[in-house]
Design a protein around this motif. Sequence first.
Motif, PDB file in Angstrom:
ATOM      1  N   ASP A  18       0.816  -1.207   0.000  1.00  0.00           N
ATOM      2  CA  ASP A  18       0.000   0.000   0.000  1.00  0.00           C
ATOM      3  C   ASP A  18       0.859   1.270   0.000  1.00  0.00           C
ATOM      4  N   LYS A  19       2.138   1.097  -0.409  1.00  0.00           N
ATOM      5  CA  LYS A  19       3.065   2.220  -0.638  1.00  0.00           C
ATOM      6  C   LYS A  19       3.404   2.982   0.642  1.00  0.00           C
ATOM      7  N   LYS A  20       3.512   2.252   1.736  1.00  0.00           N
ATOM      8  CA  LYS A  20       3.887   2.842   3.026  1.00  0.00           C
ATOM      9  C   LYS A  20       5.215   2.263   3.499  1.00  0.00           C
ATOM     10  N   ILE A  21       5.900   2.996   4.370  1.00  0.00           N
ATOM     11  CA  ILE A  21       7.044   2.455   5.099  1.00  0.00           C
ATOM     12  C   ILE A  21       6.513   2.017   6.456  1.00  0.00           C
ATOM     13  N   SER A  22       6.660   0.754   6.777  1.00  0.00           N
ATOM     14  CA  SER A  22       6.113   0.265   8.047  1.00  0.00           C
ATOM     15  C   SER A  22       6.845   0.912   9.213  1.00  0.00           C
TER      16      SER A  22
END
Length: 268
Positions: A18-22
Motif C-alpha cells: 500500500d506504498k507505506k514504510i512500516s
Amino acid sequence: MNEHLIVLDLDGTLLTDDKKISSLTKETLFKAKQAGHQVMIATGRPFRASLPYYKELELTTPIVNFNGALIHHPKNPMWKTIHTPVDLSVVHDVVESVHKYEYDNLIAEVMDDVYLHREDEKVHEMFNMGSPNILMGDLKQTLKENPTSLLIQADDVNTPIIRKHLQDVHAELIEHRRWGAPFPIIEIVHKGLSKAIGIDFISKEMGIPRERIIAFGDEDNDFEMIDYAGIGVAMSNGIDDLKNIANEITLSNNEDGIAKFLHDRLKL
C-alpha cells in the motif's frame, strides 16, 4: 561496527503493497543511522515520486533515480548532479519500431516533465505524483528534447516480445528493464546505466568499500545493484531470477524484511 551503506529500492522493497514504510522498518533504519551507518534510496522512480520517502526517513544522502539516469544530492547543491538522458533520435527510432507490436502506452520523462503518447486516466494518475507537467500526444511530435527515460506499457504476453525486439535492434544504444507494478512496464534508459553505476559513484564519494554495501531489491531493475553490492539481499516477494543471484533472501516487503535483516546483520 564499521560504517555500512544501506541501499533501498522503493516499490516492492522498502514500501509495503500500500506504498507505506512500516513503523518497524522506519524505526530500524533510524537505529542504523544512529549507529553510524548511511542509508540511501536507489529507484526507478523520478525524484519527485521518491521525495516523500526521502523526507520521511530524514535522509541526508545522495539518491539514484531513473535507474541510474539521475544521480544527485538533494541536500547539497555543491554536489555534482549526473543526468544521462537517452538521445532523442534513438527514442524516435524506438517509438517507430514498436508500433508493429501491441502495447498500451508510451511514456517519456524529461526530469519532471511527463509525455503520454495516449491519454489514459490510470496512467495519468500514476505519473501525477509530485505534480509534474503532463503533455499528451504522439511522442514523435510532442517530445523535443532528450528524455531521461522512455517507458513502454504492455501486457505480460507482449512485454517479452517487445523486449526481444529491443535487444535485437537497439541493444547497442539502450538498456531496457521490466517492472511489474502497478502494471507491466518496460523502462528504457541510456546504454550502460543501472542503479549499480550510481551506487558505485556514491559509495566512492563516501569512502565506503563495496564489501560494506547492503542493497535490497525485488525486481528486474535491481539485478546489477544486487550483484554489485557486497551483500545483495532479495526480498522473498522478489522475482526468482533476482533471488538466484542474491547473497541473501529476506522476508517480504509486507513482513518487514529489511528491518529483520538489518537487525540481525548489524546487531541493531
